[in-house]
Design a protein around this motif. Sequence first.
Motif: not given
Length: 138
Positions: A12-26
């Motif tokens: 979380k600390a490393t990824l917190a500043q990244r712009k990310m999209l998570l998508c799919g058929d969950f």
Amino acid sequence: MDDIAEYYEQRKATLAQRKMLLCGDFNVAPSENDVWNHKQLLKIVSHTPIEIGRLDRLFKSLNFVDAVRKFYPEPQKIYSWWSYRNPNWQTNNKGRRLDHIWVTPNLQDRLLNAQIIKELRLGNRPSDHVPVLVEIKL
């Protein structure tokens, strides 16, 4: 979902500043407004408390924003899936929202629009899912 949530939680600390999209058929409809009948579906795969809890953990792992719900807010019912077993799917509208698009908080101000393209379910030999689109300003 648990594995992905754990991965994000540990980084979380490393990824917190990244712009990310998570998508799919969950294959999980988390909200009572993501299914045609919350009470009837609580013991049906895709809307059980166990599945909802796991999806919620993943959602909270990076404080994701539900990009679709930003444009279709609760309590509006929205669906992206209708069973093939229901020949009158349009009339009965017994759907579920199983397809999700989430963004990290630092992308939420770039969201321009969301669409659930229900009319494609009317096509010749359609999928039981319809496309879910989000427009993001780059």
